[in-house]
Enzyme design. Sequence first.
Site, PDB file in Angstrom:
ATOM      1  N   CYS A  57     -24.093  16.526  12.864  1.00 13.74           N
ATOM      2  CA  CYS A  57     -24.420  16.804  14.262  1.00 13.74           C
ATOM      3  C   CYS A  57     -24.954  18.221  14.432  1.00 13.74           C
ATOM      4  CB  CYS A  57     -23.199  16.613  15.144  1.00 13.74           C
ATOM      5  SG  CYS A  57     -22.498  14.964  15.096  1.00 13.74           S
ATOM      6  N   THR A  58     -24.375  19.152  13.706  1.00 12.87           N
ATOM      7  CA  THR A  58     -24.815  20.537  13.804  1.00 12.87           C
ATOM      8  C   THR A  58     -26.273  20.674  13.390  1.00 12.87           C
ATOM      9  OG1 THR A  58     -22.570  21.361  13.447  1.00 12.87           O
ATOM     10  CG2 THR A  58     -24.373  22.883  12.962  1.00 12.87           C
TER      11      THR A  58
END
Length: 209
Positions: free
Chosen positions: A45-46
Amino acid sequence: MSLHIGDTAPDFTVETTTGPISLHDWAGDSWVFFFSHPADFTPVCTTEMGTTARLAAEFDKRNCKPLGLSTDTVEEHLAWVKDVDETQGVTLAFPIVADPDLEIAKLYDMIHPDQSETAAVRSVFIIDPAKKIRLTMTYPMSVGRNFDEILRVIDSLQLADRSRIATPADWRPGDKVIIPPSIPDEKAKEMFPQGFETIKPYLRMVEVV
């Protein structure tokens, strides 16, 4: 609730990292790239948040607003954004929806129980200025999204709206496009005076800008 292409995107009012928004009012006359994440402070996600921020000019060029969602609080999102900016070398400015009660994730069918009862899978919704859903994609939690494909789809949809065409497999901007079979030849000659190639009666290729 299962959402389909052509449905009106359900409206909602929610807190985000940039303040409260109501989806339809916030979208205005723009397209929206609405995408969900399983959780804050997770590695895939980062990188996705960083890529979205890095592509801000590309989304702006397409009149498309990114809108993230994760099933965490605004406070957690804001702390995570600092990590995203630090590790990905970006300044993340688009809003991230806070959804700790899973209301919006459930509204958009982002919770797939066999994956997780509390974390949203990687859903993508492309929403047009009429608030219609034009594309849906769902990735498993372990697979990061292909942002080249997301931008390609937006380009294809916008070109189709402007020129009443369809795009072939692996189309990229600048490639030839398809004249839909619903447009008869006489009408096609009016619409595409530059001429077109008839490969089969149902397969006609043309160059458009």
